[in-house]
Scaffold this motif. Sequence first.
Motif: not given
Length: 435
Positions: A26-35, A56-57, A73-79
């Motif tokens: 999925t282009p643009g999608l990631s997961i990050a670990v916060l402090g 976006r979060t 994320a797919a909906e954002l990519n489609q737009q």
Amino acid sequence: MARKIKVMTPAAVDALAKGCISDSQTPGLSIAVLGSGKKVWRFYRRLAGGQGSLKRTLGQFPAYSIADARAWAAELNQQIEAGCDPRELERAQIEAQRVADLRATMTVARAHGLYMKAAHQGRASRAKRQNKPRTISDKMYIYSADIAPALADKPIHDVTEADLVKLVQAKGANAPVRANRLAAELKVFFGWSASLRGSEIGLDVDPSRRLGDLRFPETPRSRKLSLQEIEWFLKAVAEEEPDFRRGMILCLLTAARISEVVRARPEEIIEGVWTIPASRTKNSCAHRIALGPWGMRLMRTDRDWVFPAKRVEGPRTTGWYKARDRVLARMEKLAGRTLEGFTPHDFRRTARSNTKRLAVDCETAEAMMNHVKKGLERTYDLYELEDEKRAWFIKWENEILGIARRARVAELLDCPVQETANDNGHQSARESSQR
């Protein structure tokens, strides 16, 4: 920079201790670990055409699963791929929700409150003039008596033409004149709500625009008191309490409106002339009335108002029509028959109808009623006819004084001892009455 993994699985996300990883599917999608150690889904992608980038979060994992994040994320990519800016769509959605919330909470009662605020500030009409207290009072009476019981809690955007037609027709069944006033007020209120002046209401369509078609026929009032009825009136009003007695006689002597009389202040009377300020006249033109000796006696007061209220600070605006009813009942007893009812306004018609009999020209008669001149005459003829009006008011007071004396109620009505013969004798007669 986020590192990519071929397959994003729950196990891979659970194993993530720091940094972030991107989803290769999925282009643009990631997961990050916060402090804090919490893991949050993010979306980042540059937009075409120099529109910058979209960040976006979504929320935390596992509250949002991998499938949830991919769908988001797919909906954002489609737009984006369709050439749309998701930010604009989000703003449009927020605005649509705001409008929907406004529609749900903008009841007729709330809208009318905003409308009355605009009326007080002079924003309720195209003329952009502040409404007079009497107009404000009439608007509030129509709303509280005829509109609020049926529509107050209903969202104004849900009000239909059929709702308003039903309201007016129900009123017209018993009170056609009041129904016409109701229809006129509905047109002003809903017309304002649907105009740019009432944009805070946001009404798309004015449901009142055709209410003028419902106008009920009105019979113009033609009631005036005959000289015999004036005699019965003077005998009957002599039994009223002083304020009501003084006020009703002043309505007859001055041909002023009841609202102008009951709100009179002593400082408006200077050297025997009562000036009704423009703010209290129907046509917004100041009106000067020369008071005879009797009128001056009736206007005497040591209070802030000529007719002060009993329990509150301000003029005495209630009880006048009940007093009229009592006077009419006494008049019928004196006459020995039923008499046609009358209103304080009919005293104006009575005075005007006697002008020709008393040899007063039409122009002076209209001036003493404070009727404005018409056409070019209104523009170029600025002569105020003050001397002519003074002569008329003195002549009319003498006429009523004569009736009171013949009816033997002059003393009860606080009439002056000496009758004024003409305008030239006005000052001496006034002094005599005060002595």
